[in-house]
Design a protein around this motif. Structure first.
Motif, PDB file in Angstrom:
ATOM      1  N   SER A 789      -5.673  -6.683  -1.271  1.00 41.32           N
ATOM      2  CA  SER A 789      -6.116  -5.483  -1.965  1.00 41.32           C
ATOM      3  C   SER A 789      -4.889  -4.625  -2.279  1.00 41.32           C
ATOM      4  O   SER A 789      -3.843  -4.744  -1.645  1.00 41.32           O
ATOM      5  CB  SER A 789      -7.098  -4.699  -1.092  1.00 41.32           C
ATOM      6  N   THR A 790      -5.018  -3.767  -3.270  1.00 37.41           N
ATOM      7  CA  THR A 790      -3.938  -2.847  -3.602  1.00 37.41           C
ATOM      8  C   THR A 790      -3.849  -1.760  -2.532  1.00 37.41           C
ATOM      9  O   THR A 790      -4.666  -1.692  -1.608  1.00 37.41           O
ATOM     10  CB  THR A 790      -4.193  -2.201  -4.972  1.00 37.41           C
ATOM     11  N   ILE A 791      -2.857  -0.893  -2.644  1.00 36.47           N
ATOM     12  CA  ILE A 791      -2.722   0.209  -1.677  1.00 36.47           C
ATOM     13  C   ILE A 791      -4.012   1.006  -1.605  1.00 36.47           C
ATOM     14  O   ILE A 791      -4.535   1.276  -0.515  1.00 36.47           O
ATOM     15  CB  ILE A 791      -1.558   1.138  -2.078  1.00 36.47           C
ATOM     16  N   ARG A 792      -4.569   1.346  -2.754  1.00 37.69           N
ATOM     17  CA  ARG A 792      -5.771   2.178  -2.783  1.00 37.69           C
ATOM     18  C   ARG A 792      -6.982   1.434  -2.232  1.00 37.69           C
ATOM     19  O   ARG A 792      -7.815   2.019  -1.520  1.00 37.69           O
ATOM     20  CB  ARG A 792      -6.049   2.634  -4.217  1.00 37.69           C
ATOM     21  N   GLY A 793      -7.090   0.144  -2.560  1.00 36.03           N
ATOM     22  CA  GLY A 793      -8.210  -0.629  -2.040  1.00 36.03           C
ATOM     23  C   GLY A 793      -8.132  -0.783  -0.536  1.00 36.03           C
ATOM     24  O   GLY A 793      -9.145  -0.667   0.185  1.00 36.03           O
ATOM     25  N   TRP A 794      -6.919  -1.057  -0.014  1.00 35.50           N
ATOM     26  CA  TRP A 794      -6.726  -1.221   1.433  1.00 35.50           C
ATOM     27  C   TRP A 794      -7.046   0.061   2.186  1.00 35.50           C
ATOM     28  O   TRP A 794      -7.588   0.029   3.294  1.00 35.50           O
ATOM     29  CB  TRP A 794      -5.275  -1.631   1.695  1.00 35.50           C
ATOM     30  N   GLN A 803      -6.064   5.759   9.499  1.00 33.78           N
ATOM     31  CA  GLN A 803      -5.699   6.955  10.269  1.00 33.78           C
ATOM     32  C   GLN A 803      -4.393   6.725  11.029  1.00 33.78           C
ATOM     33  O   GLN A 803      -3.503   7.588  11.042  1.00 33.78           O
ATOM     34  CB  GLN A 803      -6.818   7.326  11.237  1.00 33.78           C
ATOM     35  N   HIS A 804      -4.267   5.559  11.672  1.00 36.88           N
ATOM     36  CA  HIS A 804      -3.025   5.242  12.386  1.00 36.88           C
ATOM     37  C   HIS A 804      -1.843   5.231  11.429  1.00 36.88           C
ATOM     38  O   HIS A 804      -0.766   5.742  11.749  1.00 36.88           O
ATOM     39  CB  HIS A 804      -3.148   3.878  13.063  1.00 36.88           C
ATOM     40  N   PHE A 805      -2.045   4.648  10.280  1.00 36.91           N
ATOM     41  CA  PHE A 805      -0.969   4.567   9.287  1.00 36.91           C
ATOM     42  C   PHE A 805      -0.572   5.965   8.821  1.00 36.91           C
ATOM     43  O   PHE A 805       0.620   6.285   8.712  1.00 36.91           O
ATOM     44  CB  PHE A 805      -1.426   3.725   8.091  1.00 36.91           C
ATOM     45  N   PHE A 806      -1.554   6.794   8.565  1.00 42.45           N
ATOM     46  CA  PHE A 806      -1.315   8.151   8.070  1.00 42.45           C
ATOM     47  C   PHE A 806      -0.478   8.952   9.059  1.00 42.45           C
ATOM     48  O   PHE A 806       0.486   9.637   8.674  1.00 42.45           O
ATOM     49  CB  PHE A 806      -2.661   8.832   7.813  1.00 42.45           C
ATOM     50  N   ASN A 807      -0.835   8.843  10.331  1.00 45.26           N
ATOM     51  CA  ASN A 807      -0.134   9.613  11.355  1.00 45.26           C
ATOM     52  C   ASN A 807       1.197   9.011  11.775  1.00 45.26           C
ATOM     53  O   ASN A 807       2.191   9.735  11.955  1.00 45.26           O
ATOM     54  CB  ASN A 807      -1.024   9.770  12.594  1.00 45.26           C
ATOM     55  N   ASN A 808       1.234   7.679  11.926  1.00 48.20           N
ATOM     56  CA  ASN A 808       2.406   7.034  12.523  1.00 48.20           C
ATOM     57  C   ASN A 808       3.416   6.513  11.516  1.00 48.20           C
ATOM     58  O   ASN A 808       4.615   6.459  11.814  1.00 48.20           O
ATOM     59  CB  ASN A 808       1.959   5.892  13.433  1.00 48.20           C
ATOM     60  N   GLU A 809       2.968   6.097  10.324  1.00 52.03           N
ATOM     61  CA  GLU A 809       3.886   5.545   9.324  1.00 52.03           C
ATOM     62  C   GLU A 809       4.274   6.571   8.267  1.00 52.03           C
ATOM     63  O   GLU A 809       5.407   6.575   7.796  1.00 52.03           O
ATOM     64  CB  GLU A 809       3.253   4.318   8.652  1.00 52.03           C
ATOM     65  N   LEU A 810       3.312   7.439   7.913  1.00 50.55           N
ATOM     66  CA  LEU A 810       3.625   8.499   6.954  1.00 50.55           C
ATOM     67  C   LEU A 810       4.000   9.803   7.648  1.00 50.55           C
ATOM     68  O   LEU A 810       4.381  10.776   6.985  1.00 50.55           O
ATOM     69  CB  LEU A 810       2.439   8.731   6.016  1.00 50.55           C
ATOM     70  N   ASN A 811       3.837   9.818   8.996  1.00 44.83           N
ATOM     71  CA  ASN A 811       4.214  10.995   9.807  1.00 44.83           C
ATOM     72  C   ASN A 811       3.500  12.266   9.349  1.00 44.83           C
ATOM     73  O   ASN A 811       4.101  13.348   9.254  1.00 44.83           O
ATOM     74  CB  ASN A 811       5.737  11.202   9.766  1.00 44.83           C
ATOM     75  N   TRP A 823      -0.692  11.312  -4.044  1.00 46.76           N
ATOM     76  CA  TRP A 823       0.525  11.633  -3.287  1.00 46.76           C
ATOM     77  C   TRP A 823       0.714  10.663  -2.121  1.00 46.76           C
ATOM     78  O   TRP A 823       1.861  10.353  -1.758  1.00 46.76           O
ATOM     79  CB  TRP A 823       0.493  13.075  -2.798  1.00 46.76           C
ATOM     80  N   VAL A 824      -0.391  10.173  -1.544  1.00 48.71           N
ATOM     81  CA  VAL A 824      -0.298   9.192  -0.461  1.00 48.71           C
ATOM     82  C   VAL A 824       0.233   7.872  -1.019  1.00 48.71           C
ATOM     83  O   VAL A 824       1.142   7.245  -0.450  1.00 48.71           O
ATOM     84  CB  VAL A 824      -1.667   8.980   0.212  1.00 48.71           C
ATOM     85  N   ASN A 825      -0.337   7.444  -2.137  1.00 50.22           N
ATOM     86  CA  ASN A 825       0.128   6.219  -2.788  1.00 50.22           C
ATOM     87  C   ASN A 825       1.616   6.325  -3.117  1.00 50.22           C
ATOM     88  O   ASN A 825       2.394   5.386  -2.879  1.00 50.22           O
ATOM     89  CB  ASN A 825      -0.692   6.007  -4.059  1.00 50.22           C
ATOM     90  N   ALA A 827       3.894   8.200  -1.666  1.00 50.40           N
ATOM     91  CA  ALA A 827       4.698   8.191  -0.447  1.00 50.40           C
ATOM     92  C   ALA A 827       4.955   6.770   0.036  1.00 50.40           C
ATOM     93  O   ALA A 827       6.056   6.446   0.497  1.00 50.40           O
ATOM     94  CB  ALA A 827       3.993   9.007   0.638  1.00 50.40           C
ATOM     95  N   ILE A 828       3.945   5.914  -0.092  1.00 47.06           N
ATOM     96  CA  ILE A 828       4.102   4.514   0.330  1.00 47.06           C
ATOM     97  C   ILE A 828       5.066   3.784  -0.598  1.00 47.06           C
ATOM     98  O   ILE A 828       5.933   3.033  -0.146  1.00 47.06           O
ATOM     99  CB  ILE A 828       2.725   3.823   0.368  1.00 47.06           C
ATOM    100  N   VAL A 829       4.948   4.009  -1.893  1.00 44.13           N
ATOM    101  CA  VAL A 829       5.880   3.396  -2.847  1.00 44.13           C
ATOM    102  C   VAL A 829       7.309   3.853  -2.559  1.00 44.13           C
ATOM    103  O   VAL A 829       8.251   3.047  -2.561  1.00 44.13           O
ATOM    104  CB  VAL A 829       5.475   3.735  -4.294  1.00 44.13           C
ATOM    105  N   MET A 830       7.483   5.137  -2.273  1.00 42.80           N
ATOM    106  CA  MET A 830       8.823   5.660  -2.018  1.00 42.80           C
ATOM    107  C   MET A 830       9.425   5.055  -0.748  1.00 42.80           C
ATOM    108  O   MET A 830      10.638   4.801  -0.689  1.00 42.80           O
ATOM    109  CB  MET A 830       8.787   7.187  -1.912  1.00 42.80           C
ATOM    110  N   GLN A 831       8.612   4.810   0.260  1.00 44.84           N
ATOM    111  CA  GLN A 831       9.119   4.143   1.462  1.00 44.84           C
ATOM    112  C   GLN A 831       9.741   2.794   1.106  1.00 44.84           C
ATOM    113  O   GLN A 831      10.782   2.412   1.647  1.00 44.84           O
ATOM    114  CB  GLN A 831       7.981   3.918   2.460  1.00 44.84           C
ATOM    115  N   HIS A 832       9.103   2.091   0.196  1.00 42.61           N
ATOM    116  CA  HIS A 832       9.591   0.772  -0.198  1.00 42.61           C
ATOM    117  C   HIS A 832      10.834   0.880  -1.075  1.00 42.61           C
ATOM    118  O   HIS A 832      11.767   0.090  -0.941  1.00 42.61           O
ATOM    119  CB  HIS A 832       8.484  -0.007  -0.914  1.00 42.61           C
ATOM    120  N   LEU A 833      10.844   1.837  -1.979  1.00 41.66           N
ATOM    121  CA  LEU A 833      12.020   2.008  -2.839  1.00 41.66           C
ATOM    122  C   LEU A 833      13.274   2.316  -2.024  1.00 41.66           C
ATOM    123  O   LEU A 833      14.366   1.859  -2.358  1.00 41.66           O
ATOM    124  CB  LEU A 833      11.774   3.133  -3.852  1.00 41.66           C
ATOM    125  N   TYR A 834      13.116   3.057  -0.940  1.00 46.05           N
ATOM    126  CA  TYR A 834      14.267   3.453  -0.122  1.00 46.05           C
ATOM    127  C   TYR A 834      14.566   2.460   0.994  1.00 46.05           C
ATOM    128  O   TYR A 834      15.441   2.699   1.820  1.00 46.05           O
ATOM    129  CB  TYR A 834      14.049   4.853   0.450  1.00 46.05           C
TER     130      TYR A 834
END
Length: 904
Positions: A789-794, A803-811, A823-825, A827-834
């Motif tokens: 699934s895509t980011i939004r579907g997942w 919830q775990h991802f939101f708190n622990n991976e996106l801080n 903005w959540v989508n 943030a995830i793309v930016m993590q990968h770009l960097y």
């Protein structure tokens, strides 16, 4: 004349080294005839060969070094551009001082075609000939340094007068010709005092200034000057940063592309618009799914791109008929404009109708243009180079259409491939069959032109194209028909169970007969890679784990859970006794069925199941009737019944009964060898064993799957992958997902293959997520693939994980948004770009997900494939046209700035 090879290499006890090359003096590339080297000291090995005057001139001799380990395993270094050229008796002795070139060294990646021909091409700076000292020379220095910027060249300086005595004001510049890998300079050092310390540096020819030295300690040249001797110092790579280049790309299947001129599906000509958008957004790579012909039935079942009827032929559905038609014949395409527009308005692909339309147009154009095409010199060149696959493919398609099936075993004639008979049939241009056969020549030629044109357009705009090599071949394909001995047709390939497919996957493909393929040096694979190199700069090896071992499923099974790894070291019957396990052959290898098992699976329906499908073998124990003894038999039984919830549940329950085993007996072992069923500790069979037996079986199970196989599988991969790497200079990426053996990361690292890193599929089982910040440099990071699934579907699939991802991976604090907001989508793309990974590649859907106005309303309509569903049809299309995407100026500018900032 003597040639002395000196190799800088630190060996361990039991290792030995050899020199091999493509000339008789170096063994004609045969390891058995390679020149053995001799240990000189802890850092050098030496070999000497003699060349007499009758053997001169010797030109363009390629050579490389081979390491033999104590266990007999053999590794060849990545020779790259190593060559020998002797044109006369100008010297008595040539000394070649080399550095071992490890295939996995980062720098080698930048000498693959995509970097040399496209991505780094503009950085090349030519040193004027006058700037290179032209003197009588004794020493030639060679070194690679791929990541110099425009205007930068290499220079050398050192402790001796002949090396400038560390002068950086006017250092000696090295020279590199277009198309050459090495920077070189030749100097006369015969009058110098040795040893000499030296270093390479970077000189900017635009500002005429020394920039900096390479890192690390000084290099040292030990020598004793002598007359009539030349010394070549091949220093390998400069000690400059080799992990600073980063790029971003977009992944999308060709069929998903949509332009204003599409005919209900993407075409190769639509890639031009995608390239324009990539340039506008700063993306450097376009990744495609397989583009081979899958036309087996002319139905929607042909939508699966990994079931190609040819590993070589391109898919006719991707042709742009308007580009095929000559100006005088454009009316053919114009007459179909209304139907093309109707198909193009559909949200999902209508495969049968699109195939019908394009087939009709191509037949008309073939009738008008075919003869002139066949008389064209370019066509005949294409035909000669590709006839080894094109002729069998065209004849296969002729018979597929004649008999209305790709299952060649059902054909009334030519069910068994006969090369002479097929060649005769295809060469008879006046025969009744040729009109059909010639049509496929015509189509493949135009597909070739259109994809080549799209690739060249990408290159001209600084973008590379990444293809995809499926791990398997379709059971009813030209490849299987033409060379059935190369495949194990009596089994099926798939994947073991995982979180995405709890019953495993059964792809239905035959597995490869690697032993036979190895006899001719993997000729079929080499042809396949050569043909891919026409169109692609890089490629993804689908399920690279299959080169280590493949999940093999008996032909009588439906579910992947009935499989086992092949090859694998099986469990011998003696191991059960040695581990204090009473070996109950029937209990372990046959479906365990009693009343409690039936209650657990069928509930209140168990009595009906007993009456219809089972034999009673005694008190409370049952076996399946002979007509339901395999999953295929059960499948066939229910195929004739109504598609009801009751029938589907009953069929699945019977599948579960048949898979309720602990061991699979190795065929032909006469009861001596066994494979464990994957997840046997989760079966009802296992649940009803006593605790002692459960414990001992589980220990042996863990040893079987996670301990004993690792080195064995390593050696299996090293028989295949290095040979394939050597025949292509494309950038190679491996899809190393799933149940990954411990040896896989190291083998990929040793060969310089890029790994695939996915945030929600961590390779460390102890972590819930993988953070892109920890990706290795030689890798591709992505938040999702076409199988997910895509980011939004997942985001909507599992609230706890989100919830775990939101708190622990996106801080982020607090509750995660229920839906994946833009903005959540982002943030995830930016993590990968960097990420420090060389490449970050995104599905187009995930990039559009960053914009609340551009993205699709329903994220679940964005998914391309569902691996757990073998009947899933691949119909996803862009909801925007490429023209509309090009007009999204604000989004495109924002994405370009993000890519630029992350890849500085």
């Amino acid at each position: 004349m003597k040639v002395i090879f000196q190799l800088r290499f630190h060996t361990h006890f039991g290792q030995s080294l050899f020199v091999s090359g493509n000339h008789p003096v170096l063994g004609n590339d045969a390891f058995s005839s390679a020149v053995p080297m001799h240990y000189f000291n802890s850092d050098y090995w030496v070999a000497e060969i003699a060349i007499n005057s009758q053997q001169l001139p010797l030109e363009n001799i390629s050579y490389h070094y081979i390491l033999k380990n104590a266990d007999g395993s053999i590794y060849a270094d990545w020779a790259g551009s190593r060559t020998l050229q002797f044109t006369g008796n100008e010297t008595d002795t040539v000394v070649i001082v080399d550095a071992w070139n490890h295939a996995g060294f980062f720098g080698n990646t930048f000498y693959t075609e995509p970097f040399q021909q496209v991505l780094l091409k503009e950085n090349f700076t030519e040193v004027p000939a006058a700037a290179v000292k032209a003197v009588a020379f004794s020493h030639t220095f060679r070194v690679k340094s791929p990541l110099l910027q425009k205007g930068e060249v290499l220079c050398i300086t050192g402790s001796a007068p002949g090396l400038g005595e560390w002068n950086t004001e006017t250092p000696t510049l090295l020279h590199r010709q277009p198309g050459q890998d090495d920077w070189t300079v030749s100097l006369d050092l015969n009058k110098e005092d040795f040893p000499i310390a030296y270093k390479y540096g970077v000189y900017n020819t635009i500002i005429h200034r020394f920039v900096h030295y390479e890192e690390g300690v000084n290099r040292v040249l030990f020598d004793t000057p002598a007359k009539n001797r030349k010394i070549e110092i091949n220093d390998g790579f400069t000690a400059l940063p080799d992990n600073t280049w980063k790029g971003a790309g977009v992944s999308i299947p060709v069929f998903s592309l949509k332009s204003d001129s599409s005919m209900g599906i993407g075409s190769f000509s639509d890639i031009h618009l995608l390239v324009d958008w990539a340039v506008q957004t700063g993306l450097k790579l376009i990744q495609l799914l397989p583009v081979n012909d899958t036309t087996a039935n002319y139905t929607i079942s042909d939508s699966y791109p990994y079931a190609a009827i040819s590993a070589f032929a391109l898919h006719p559905i991707y042709i742009d008929a308007g580009q095929v038609a000559l100006p005088a014949n454009q009316f053919v395409v114009s007459n179909a404009a209304k139907e093309a527009a109707r198909l193009n308005k559909l949200e999902a692909i209508d495969y049968p109708e699109v195939i019908k339309l394009k087939r009709s147009l191509l037949k008309q154009l073939y009738a008008l243009q075919g003869k002139d095409t066949f008389a064209d010199a370019d066509f005949n060149e294409f035909f000669e180079e590709n006839s080894h696959w094109l002729v069998p493919y065209a004849v296969f398609c002729h018979f597929r259409d004649k008999y209305n099936t790709a299952d060649y075993s059902q054909w009334a004639e030519h069910a068994v491939y006969n090369e002479a008979a097929i060649a005769k049939l295809a060469s008879d241009t006046q025969g009744r069959a040729f009109e059909s056969i010639g049509l496929h020549y015509f189509i493949q030629y135009h597909l070739h032109l259109q994809l080549k044109k799209a690739t060249q357009y990408a290159h001209d705009n600084g973008v590379i194209i990444k293809g995809d090599i499926p791990i398997g071949i379709y059971r009813y394909s030209v490849d299987a028909w033409q060379q059935p001995s190369l495949y194990n047709m009596n089994v099926q390939a798939g994947a073991p169970p995982d979180d995405f497919a709890i019953k495993g996957q059964n792809w239905g493909f035959p597995t490869y007969n690697w032993q036979l393929m190895q006899l001719d040096g993997f000729a079929w694979w080499k042809q396949r890679l050569h043909q891919m190199s026409y169109y692609f700069d890089a490629f993804r090896i689908d399920h690279i784990l299959g080169f280590f071992r493949i999940w093999t499923i008996p032909i009588h099974a439906v579910e992947g859970i009935m499989g086992y790894f092949e090859p694998a070291i099986p469990v011998h019957v003696s191991e059960f006794y040695n581990n204090n396990i009473w070996f109950d052959h029937h209990r372990y290898t046959q479906p365990y069925i009693n009343d409690q098992v039936l209650q657990d699976i069928f509930g209140d329906n168990k009595e009906n199941i007993k009456k219809e499908f089972l034999n009673n073998n005694g008190p409370y124990e049952y076996t399946l009737r002979a007509e339901f003894a395999t999953q295929r038999q059960v499948e066939a039984h229910f195929a004739a019944l109504d598609d009801s919830d009751y029938n589907n549940a009953t069929r699945q329950g019977l599948y579960d009964l048949l898979s309720n085993v602990i061991l699979f007996e190795v065929k032909g072992s006469e009861g001596q060898q066994y494979h464990f069923r994957f997840g046997m500790d989760q079966t009802l069979n296992f649940r009803y064993l006593d605790p002692h037996t459960q414990y001992q079986l589980h220990q042996l199970y863990v040893n079987y799957f996670y301990q004993r196989q690792d080195d064995f599988w390593r050696q299996e991969a090293l028989k295949k992958l290095p040979a394939l790497k050597r025949v292509t200079n494309m950038l190679i990426c491996g899809e190393d997902l799933g149940m990954v053996p411990a040896c896989v990361p190291d083998v990929m690292k040793q060969l310089g293959f890029l790994s695939l890193e996915i945030q929600r599929m961590p390779k460390n089982p102890a972590t819930e997520f993988f953070h892109p910040a920890y990706a290795p440099y030689l890798s591709v990071v992505t938040p999702s693939t076409h199988d997910m699934s895509t980011i939004r579907g997942w985001w909507e699939e599992d609230r706890n994980k989100t919830q775990h991802f939101f708190n622990n991976e996106l801080n982020q604090w607090g509750d995660a948004p229920y839906f994946c907001e833009a903005w959540v989508n982002k943030a995830i793309v930016m993590q990968h770009l960097y990420s420090p990974a060389m490449w970050s590649i995104f599905q187009l859907q995930d990039l559009l997900g960053m914009d609340a106005h551009l993205r699709r309303d329903n994220p679940h309509d964005e998914r391309i494939n569902i691996p757990a569903n073998p009947k899933h049809y691949w119909r996803y299309r862009m909801h925007l046209s490429l023209e509309q995407l090009m007009e999204a100026t604000s989004f495109n500018t924002e994405l370009k700035e993000a890519v630029k900032a992350a890849n500085r």
